[in-house]
Design a protein around this motif. Structure first.
Motif, short mmCIF file in Angstrom:
data_model
loop_
_atom_site.label_atom_id
_atom_site.label_comp_id
_atom_site.label_asym_id
_atom_site.label_seq_id
_atom_site.Cartn_x
_atom_site.Cartn_y
_atom_site.Cartn_z
N ARG A 614 1.08 -1.36 -0.16
CA ARG A 614 -0.05 -0.04 0.00
C ARG A 614 0.92 1.23 -0.11
O ARG A 614 1.77 1.20 0.76
N ASP A 617 -0.18 6.19 3.42
CA ASP A 617 -1.57 6.56 3.94
C ASP A 617 -1.73 7.69 4.95
O ASP A 617 -2.61 8.26 4.62
N ARG A 670 -4.84 12.75 3.54
CA ARG A 670 -4.14 11.49 3.71
C ARG A 670 -4.59 10.46 2.64
O ARG A 670 -5.32 10.73 1.95
N MET A 747 -7.85 -0.13 -1.58
CA MET A 747 -8.46 -0.15 -0.40
C MET A 747 -9.98 0.04 -0.61
O MET A 747 -10.36 1.28 -1.41
N GLU A 749 -12.52 1.52 1.65
CA GLU A 749 -12.45 1.79 3.27
C GLU A 749 -13.41 3.22 3.54
O GLU A 749 -13.43 3.62 4.56
N ASP A 773 -11.01 1.31 8.86
CA ASP A 773 -11.24 2.74 8.41
C ASP A 773 -12.65 2.55 7.75
O ASP A 773 -13.79 3.89 8.14
MG MG Z 1 -6.75 2.49 6.21
#
Ligand code: MG
Ligand code: ADP
Ligand code: MG
Length: 882
Positions: A614, A617, A670, A747, A749, A773
C-alpha cells in the motif's frame, strides 16, 4: 400437561435443555449400559413453573415426583424411610450449562433415627451408618436450612479434642452418635425446629432448595460473568446413593480420560479410599493419583479404564468423570466434556482423529480458534513464586521481562545497547512506534483493550497491558508508584499479558513450542479452508514470522512504518518540509534506494507468494514532532536562546507543523489525497517497488507486484493514481528491458467506494477492504475517541453487543463489503477481493468473509494460525448447512 419428571432410562444426552447437563448425561450413561445408580430428573420446565407459581411445587409435579420415587423404589428393592430396607438418595442440581458454585449437593437423604439403625443392621457396620447420618445432617442443615458449616465443624473439633483424637477415622460409632445429638441440638438452636425426620419432607425441602439456588447471589453473579441466560433454570437429579465410605474396598474419585493440561492420552485424576464424594473436593484428606488405584484395587481400576474408553468413544471427546466404588464395585456418577488448555485441546483433537475416534472435521471444530493464540507466546511458569504488584487489562498475550523505561527514545537507546526493556507510558501515540518496536512489552496506565498501544502490540505479537489505573507514572522523574511500591527507571519488571499482571523482578518462563500436533491440525485446516490466509507485514522479520506461521502471502504491507525508521527520519522530515516540488524530489531521490531495499528484503522472503503493497497512507504531520510539545520548546527557547540558529530551525519546523495540522486528521489530507497533491511521493514508491521486483527477477524470483492505493472514494481518484503507477512502471521496466505482470488495486474503506464499486472496479484489479477505516467511516466514529470515551459504555448498556473494531459489524459494515464485492464483480468477475486489518484475524469476521465470497483474509502474523483454523471451521460449518 407436559411431563416434568424423567427416569434415567427415559432421557438421553441431547435433552440438556430439559434435563440439565448432569441429568442428560446420567440418562445417556444409563442407556448405554454403564453402572449408574438409578434415579430420576425433574426438568428445568418444572423450575420455571416453580417460580411462576410463586415458589411452589404444584400438586401435579408433586404427584409425578412421588410416582417416580415409587419406580425408583421398585427398581432398587428399597423404600425411602423404610425401617428394614431403606433407600437413600442424593439430590443434585444441574443446569443446562455447568455452573460451579450454584448449589451444593445433599448426599444420604433419607437418613433418620430409624433408617440409620436399619442401615447398621444391613451392613453390619454401625460406625459407617452413623457417620453417614451425621454427614447428612451436616449437609442438609447447611445446604437446605442455611446453617453455616462452621458450627458443625466446631462441634466435631470440640468432641475430637475432648476424646484426644487427631483425625476423623479415630471416631467410633458411639462418638458419631454423640455428635449427632449435638448436631440436632444445633439445628433446634438455629431454626427453632427439630431436624426433619420425615424422608418425604426432607426430599421436598431439598428440591425447593435446589430451585431456590438458581437465584442465589453467587449463581446470579456467575451467570452475569459467563453470559448465561437467567431463563435456563435448573433441573434436579434424585439418585439412589452408593456409599464410598463403607471401608477400604470403597472410595470415590474424579478423573479426566486424558491429561487436561498436556493432552497426553493417560488417565489423569485422583481418588480417596473410604470416602464420600464431597471429601475429594473438600481437601480434608489428600487424595492419591488415579494410577495407584491399579495397585490397590486392580479389578476396579480395570472397570474404570473400560468405562472411560467407552465414554470417550461415545461422546467423541475427552471426558471429566466422577465415580464412586462401593465394596469393590464401580459406579459412574457424572461425565462431561473436560475443560482443557490450548495445548491439550490441540493434542487431543489430533490424537483422537488419528485413532479414528473422531473425523478430521470434528478434530478441527473441537479446538477454539482464539485459544491457539496462547500457544504462540512465551508464558509465565505458574509454578513460580511471585508477588503480583498490580493488574491491568490483558491487552496482548505473552510474557516479558525487562528494564523499565519511560519514553520511546530511551527504549530505542537501551535496545540498541542490547538491553531488554519494557516501555511504560501513560498512553502511546503513533510517535512511539519505534519505542514499541524496541521494547519487549508495553504497559500503559490509560487506554483500553483497543487503545493504540494494544492494537500495535497485538499486531507485533508483543505482550501489552493497558489501563493499569493503579500505576502512578511520573515520566519527569522516571518512576512509577503503585500504592507503597516505587519502581524506578531501569528496575526490572515482568509482565504477563495473558492475565494483565505486573510483577517486580524476573520470573521463570515457559517458551512456546509448536508441537507436531499443532502443525498437523493446521495442515488439516489448510486442506479444508475455502479462503486464503495472508498476513500484514511491513518488514523482513514480520514476513519471516508470517511464512513460519503459514501465511499464503502478504495482504497488507504498510509503507508508512518504513518512513518512520530511525535511519531515514531525517530525510523524511526534509522531504516534508521542502518548500518546492524540486526540493522535495531531491529528498525523494535519497529515499528511493532505501525504499527499494525495504521491498527487496520482503520479496526475498516471500519469494513467489503475492505481496500487496500500500502506498503512503497517513497524513504527513504524523512524521513530524507533536505540535504542542514543539510550541512549548520554541517558547522556552525564545527566552533562553533568542538568537540561536537552532531556534530559527525550530520555528520553521513549527510553522510547517502548524500548516499541516488538521481539524480532523482521520478525514483529512491522507491516503490517495496525498498522492494526488504530491504525485512525486507515490511515483517514488512505485519506482522503488519495480526496481526491487527487477532485482528479484534477475535472481530468478518471479515477483508480481500488487500495488494498492489507499482511501479512494471516487473512481477518478483511482484513475489518476493508476495511470501514475502504470507510467512509472512502464518507464522503469522499459529501461531494464524486462516484462513483468503486476496489478493495481485499491482499498475499499470509504462507504462511497463500496457503493460505487462498479466504477471503481473498472480501474482496479483487486479490492482490499480496509475494515478499520470502513468501520470508522460507516459508524462515523474515530476509533481512538470512540474507544477512549464512549464505546465501553455502549457495550455495557448493550447499545452495541461487540466492539465493531474487533468484531466486524456484519449488518452495517458487512453490508458495504457485500455490496462492494457484488458490484465490483458484476463488471469484473475475476476481481480479486480480500480484507486486511484486525478483523481478518477474528473468527466470526473470517466466517463472514468466507460467506461474502472474498478470496483472502489478511491479519497480523501471530494471528495467522488462528485465522487458518477459523477459516477451516467456517468452511466445514458451511458445508454442513448446504
Ligand atoms: Mg485505512
Ligand atoms: P457438583 O456439581 O458440585 O460436582 P454433584 O451433584 O456432582 O455436585 O455431587 C457432589 C459429589 O457427590 C460428587 O463427588 C458426586 O460424585 C457425589 N455424589 C452425588 N450423588 C451421589 C450418589 N447418588 N451416590 C454417591 N455419591 C454421589
Ligand atoms: Mg459433580
Amino acid at each position: 400437561m407436559a411431563k416434568q419428571v424423567y427416569m434415567f432410562d427415559e432421557g438421553h444426552k441431547d435433552m440438556k435443555n430439559q434435563l440439565g447437563g448432569k441429568g442428560a448425561n446420567l440418562a445417556e450413561m444409563t442407556q448405554i449400559g454403564l453402572p449408574v445408580p438409578y434415579g430420576f430428573t425433574i426438568t428445568t420446565d418444572a423450575c420455571h413453573s416453580y417460580y411462576q407459581d410463586g415458589k411452589l411445587v404444584n400438586t401435579a409435579l408433586k404427584d409425578e415426583i412421588i410416582q417416580a420415587l415409587h419406580q425408583l423404589e421398585a427398581a432398587t428393592n428399597k423404600k425411602l424411610g423404610d425401617k428394614e430396607t431403606p433407600l437413600f438418595v442424593s439430590v443434585r442440581s444441574g443446569s443446562v450449562v455447568s455452573m460451579p458454585g450454584m448449589m451444593d449437593t445433599v448426599l444420604n437423604l433419607g437418613m433418620n433415627d430409624l433408617t440409620v439403625e436399619a442401615q447398621k443392621k444391613l451392613t453390619g457396620n454401625g460406625r459407617f451408618a452413623y457417620d453417614s447420618y451425621r454427614r447428612f445432617i451436616q449437609m442438609f442443615s447447611n445446604v437446605v436450612l442455611g446453617i453455616d458449616l462452621y458450627f458443625f465443624e466446631n462441634r466435631l473439633d470440640q468432641l475430637k479434642e475432648a476424646k484426644g483424637y487427631i483425625s476423623d477415622p479415630e471416631m467410633t460409632e458411639e462418638d458419631w452418635i454423640e455428635l449427632i445429638l449435638s448436631y440436632k441440638d444445633l439445628v433446634v438452636k438455629h431454626t427453632n425446629q427439630p431436624f426433619p425426620q420425615d424422608p418425604i419432607e426432607q426430599l421436598m425441602f431439598a428440591i425447593h432448595a435446589v430451585f431456590d439456588s438458581w437465584n442465589n447471589q453467587r449463581a446470579i453473579i456467575y451467570r452475569q460473568l459467563n453470559r448465561i441466560p437467567d431463563s435456563y433454570g435448573t433441573a434436579v437429579n434424585i439418585q439412589s446413593m452408593v456409599f464410598g465410605n463403607t471401608g477400604n474396598d470403597s472410595g470415590t474419585g474424579v478423573a479426566f480420560t486424558r491429561n487436561p493440561s498436556t493432552g497426553e492420552n493417560l488417565l489423569y485424576g485422583e481418588f480417596l479410599l473410604n470416602a464420600q464424594g464431597e471429601d475429594v473436593v473438600a481437601g480434608i484428606r489428600t487424595p492419591q493419583p488415579i494410577a495407584q488405584l491399579e495397585q490397590i484395587l486392580p479389578d476396579v481400576y480395570q472397570q474404570f479404564v473400560n468405562a472411560s474408553l467407552l465414554l470417550e468413544k461415545h461422546y467423541r471427546d475427552m471426558q471429566d468423570i466422577e465415580f464412586t466404588v462401593e465394596q469393590g464395585k464401580l459406579y459412574i456418577l457424572q461425565t462431561r466434556n473436560g475443560k482443557r488448555t490450548a495445548a491439550s485441546a490441540v493434542r487431543i483433537a489430533v490424537e483422537m482423529a488419528e485413532a479414528g475416534i473422531i473425523s478430521k472435521e470434528e478434530a478441527l471444530l473441537s479446538v477454539e480458534a482464539e485459544q491457539l493464540n496462547q500457544l504462540l507466546h512465551r508464558r509465565i511458569d505458574n509454578k513460580a513464586d511471585m508477588i503480583i504488584l498490580t493488574k491491568g487489562l490483558p491487552a496482548s498475550p505473552g510474557a516479558a521481562t525487562g528494564k523499565v523505561v519511560f519514553n520511546s527514545d530511551e527504549a530505542q537507546a537501551y535496545h540498541d545497547k542490547g538491553e531488554k526493556v519494557i516501555l511504560v507510558r501513560p498512553e502511546t501515540t503513533p510517535d512511539d512506534i519505534q519505542g514499541i518496536i524496541a521494547a519487549e512489552a508495553v504497559v500503559t496506565s490509560r487506554g483500553g483493550m483497543t487503545s493504540h498501544a494494544a492494537v500495535v502490540a497485538r499486531g507485533m505479537g508483543k505482550p501489552c497491558i493497558c489501563g493499569v489505573e493503579s500505576l502512578k507514572i511520573d515520566t519527569q522523574s522516571k518512576r512509577f508508584v503503585v500504592r507503597e511500591t516505587t519502581v524506578n527507571h531501569l528496575d526490572i519488571i515482568t509482565i504477563d499479558g495473558d492475565t494483565g499482571s505486573i510483577i517486580v523482578g524476573e520470573v521463570p518462563m515457559i517458551e512456546p513450542k509448536n508441537s507436531s500436533h499443532f502443525h498437523q491440525l493446521l495442515a488439516w485446516a489448510d486442506q479444508e479452508k475455502g479462503i486464503d490466509v495472508r498476513a500484514n507485514a511491513d518488514n523482513k522479520e514480520d514476513s519471516l514470522k508470517a511464512l513460519e506461521l503459514g501465511a499464503e502471502g502478504i495482504g497488507l504491507c504498510r509503507t508508512e512504518h518504513m518512513f518512520m525508521q530511525a535511519d531515514r527520519q531525517k530525510v523524511v522530515k526534509e522531504m516534508i518540509l521542502s518548500s518546492s516540488t524540486q526540493e522535495r524530489k531531491i529528498c525523494l531521490a535519497q529515499l528511493l534506494p532505501i525504499q527499494q531495499g525495504d521491498f527487496e528484503e520482503i520479496f526475498e522472503v516471500m519469494q513467489d507468494l503475492p505481496v500487496t503493497i500500500r502506498l503512503l497512507d497517513p497524513p504527513l504531520h504524523e512524521f513530524l514532532p507533536d505540535k504542542e510539545e514543539l510550541l512549548i520548546e520554541v517558547t522556552a527557547m525564545r527566552i533562553t536562546e533568542p538568537d540561536s540558529t537552532l531556534l530559527k530551525e525550530k520555528e520553521l519546523l513549527l510553522k510547517k507543523v502548524q500548516e499541516l495540522s488538521e481539524m480532523n486528521p482521520m478525514l483529512g489530507h491522507r491516503g490517495c489525497r496525498l498522492g494526488l497533491i504530491h504525485p512525486e511521493i507515490y511515483a517514488m514508491q512505485a519506482e522503488a517497488i519495480f526496481l526491487a521486483a527487477i532485482t528479484m527477477h534477475q535472481k530468478g524470483i518471479h515477483v508480481k507486484p500488487e500495488i494498492m492505493i489507499p482511501l479512494v472514494g471516487h473512481s477518478n481518484e483511482l484513475k489518476i493514481m493508476r495511470k501514475l503507477v502504470i507510467d512509472t512502471a512502464e518507464a522503469v521496466l522499459a529501461k531494464a528491458s524486462i516484462n513483468m505482470e503486476y496489478t493495481i488495486g485499491t482499498m475499499i474503506e470509504i462507504p462511497r467506494a463500496a457503493l460505487t464499486a462498479e466504477q471503481i472496479a473498472a480501474e482496479a484489479d483487486f479490492f482490499s477492504f480496509g475494515t478499520n477505516d470502513l468501520t470508522q467511516t460507516t459508524f462515523g466514529y474515530s476509533r481512538d475517541d470512540a474507544e477512549g470515551k464512549f464505546l465501553q459504555t455502549y457495550l455495557e448498556q448493550n447499545i452495541l453487543t461487540e466492539n465493531p473494531f474487533r468484531v466486524l459489524d456484519k449488518e452495517g459494515v458487512g453490508q458495504l463489503v457485500e455490496i462492494g464485492v457484488n458490484k465490483g464483480r458484476s463488471v469484473k468477475p475475476e476481481l480479486k477481493t480480500g480484507i486486511c486489518g484486525e478483523h481478518g484475524g477474528e473468527a466470526s469476521s473470517i466466517a463472514f468473509c468466507l460467506h461474502a465470497g472474498l478470496d483472502y483474509v489478511s491479519c497480523s502474523p501471530f494471528r495467522v494460525p488462528l485465522a487458518r483454523l477459523a477459516a477451516a471451521q467456517a468452511t466445514i460449518r458451511r458445508q454442513a448447512i448446504t
